[in-house]
Design an enzyme around this catalytic site. Structure first.
Site, PDB file in Angstrom:
ATOM      1  N   HIS A  36     -52.825  29.199  67.663  1.00 32.56           N
ATOM      2  CA  HIS A  36     -54.545  29.705  67.690  1.00 32.56           C
ATOM      3  C   HIS A  36     -55.497  28.630  67.514  1.00 32.56           C
ATOM      4  O   HIS A  36     -56.664  29.096  67.575  1.00 32.56           O
ATOM      5  CB  HIS A  36     -54.820  30.599  66.293  1.00 32.56           C
ATOM      6  N   ASP A  49     -46.987  30.933  65.630  1.00 31.23           N
ATOM      7  CA  ASP A  49     -48.162  30.496  65.858  1.00 31.23           C
ATOM      8  C   ASP A  49     -47.991  28.871  65.881  1.00 31.23           C
ATOM      9  O   ASP A  49     -48.257  28.077  64.934  1.00 31.23           O
ATOM     10  CB  ASP A  49     -48.975  30.847  64.713  1.00 31.23           C
ATOM     11  N   GLY A  56     -60.218  25.416  59.095  1.00 31.74           N
ATOM     12  CA  GLY A  56     -60.417  24.088  59.523  1.00 31.74           C
ATOM     13  C   GLY A  56     -59.203  23.153  59.417  1.00 31.74           C
ATOM     14  O   GLY A  56     -59.005  22.120  59.803  1.00 31.74           O
ATOM     15  N   SER A  82     -56.165  24.590  59.921  1.00 30.72           N
ATOM     16  CA  SER A  82     -55.186  25.058  60.802  1.00 30.72           C
ATOM     17  C   SER A  82     -54.357  24.013  61.696  1.00 30.72           C
ATOM     18  O   SER A  82     -55.041  23.079  61.902  1.00 30.72           O
ATOM     19  CB  SER A  82     -55.927  26.036  61.795  1.00 30.72           C
ATOM     20  N   GLY A  83     -53.144  24.093  61.680  1.00 28.54           N
ATOM     21  CA  GLY A  83     -52.520  23.578  62.744  1.00 28.54           C
ATOM     22  C   GLY A  83     -51.895  22.082  61.818  1.00 28.54           C
ATOM     23  O   GLY A  83     -51.003  21.410  62.282  1.00 28.54           O
TER      24      GLY A  83
END
Ligand SMILES: *[C@@H]1O[C@H](CO)[C@@H](O)[C@H](O)[C@H]1NC(C)=O
Ligand SMILES: *[C@@H]1O[C@H](CO)[C@@H](O)[C@H](O)[C@H]1NC(C)=O
Ligand SMILES: *[C@@H]1O[C@H](CO)[C@@H](O)[C@H](O)[C@H]1NC(C)=O
Length: 266
Positions: free
Chosen positions: A69, A115, A210, A212-213
């Site tokens: 995402h 994801d 923020g 994420s990942g």
């Protein structure tokens, strides 16, 4: 709610959707500043104007692991390795543009399943005292409930204007079993086998927008990647992470191709 933050539009959206506390808590919650350059495989994904929007992990000199995402398109993205304070030039940073983005073919943005995304860089990062490769878990391995893991990220702190220095933050969160996370008291059937949950019983410690990942590290390996949740730091709703060990084979095949066995990889 995806833990991606990009641009003022998102900030305004967050403000209208959530109570004002969300602003104060707009990054890793309940954590501490990581020691400088202690998580050397951690990278920041930034817009071409230099705004951080997601985290990632360097898994090969040419490849970055992040959440699907976080895909904003090749042309819009810059990868920064060796960073610590985001908006301060420290001389340890390395910058690379993406050559191509490879989101997992099963990624589903309505369920958040699979994801995960690989980014191939145009030029390799140089491995040194500030930049290293992330250790990954073996295919299909897991971490038991209660095991303490560490999640890191820069989150996001600004509503436009001049940003204060944003230092990499880390927080320790225990693994929550899929049974509990998937129960009717929590995510009620929305947790797939490609997700793992982590969060403290009392709440207050979590990844947030923020982040994420970014990596969730257990036993020294990146077992999870910040994916989604409901709010941040809510005791009832732990953070949900992509289960990296479910994709180890896909990662190796995508990076090294079908001739994998010839390499004697880790
Ligand atoms: C995503 O998952 C939903 C719910 O299972 C399904 O209806 C939909 O077709 C899926 N979308 C894609 C693109 O696979
Ligand atoms: C589970 O997912 C469905 C479909 O996206 C959504 O309507 C529902 O609110 C979710 N419930 C929880 C507890 O996550
Ligand atoms: C979570 O519950 C749903 C609905 O019962 C089920 O389809 C899914 O497989 C469960 N997830 C896990 C990881 O067991």
């Amino acid at each position: 709610m995806m833990k991606l933050l990009f641009g003022l539009w998102s900030v305004l959206l967050d403000l209208t959707m959530f109570h004002s506390q969300a602003l104060m808590q707009n990054r890793i919650i309940g954590g501490n500043a990581a020691a400088p350059n202690s998580i050397r495989y951690m990278v920041s994904l930034q817009s071409t104007s230099g705004q951080h929007f997601c985290g990632g992990s360097l898994v090969h000199r040419y490849w970055v692991l992040t959440a699907a995402h976080c895909n904003i398109g090749t042309d819009q993205m810059m990868i920064v390795a060796g960073d610590y304070k985001l908006n301060v030039f420290e001389g340890t940073e390395q910058y690379a543009k993406p050559h191509k983005l490879i989101p997992h073919p099963l990624y589903n943005s309505s369920t958040n399943n699979a994801d995960i995304m690989l980014i191939k860089l145009r030029a390799p990062m140089v491995l040194n005292k500030f930049v290293s490769l992330a250790p990954l878990p073996r295919q299909g391995t897991g971490v038991v409930e209660g095991h303490p893991c560490q999640v890191s990220g820069w989150g996001h702190n600004g509503v436009g204007g001049v940003q204060a220095p944003v230092t990499l933050q880390s927080v320790t969160v225990p693994i929550v079993s899929a049974a509990r996370c998937n129960s009717s008291d929590s995510f009620d059937g929305n947790i797939t086998a490609n997700m793992i949950c982590a969060g403290s019983h009392s709440g207050g410690k979590d990844a947030c927008k923020g982040d994420s990942g970014g990596p969730l590290v257990c036993r020294g390996r990146v077992y999870g990647m910040v994916s989604w949740g409901y709010g941040c730091g809510d005791a009832r709703f732990p953070g949900v992470y992509t289960a990296v060990s479910r994709f180890r084979r896909w990662l190796d095949q995508t990076i090294y191709g079908p001739h994998l066995r010839c390499f004697g990889y880790r």
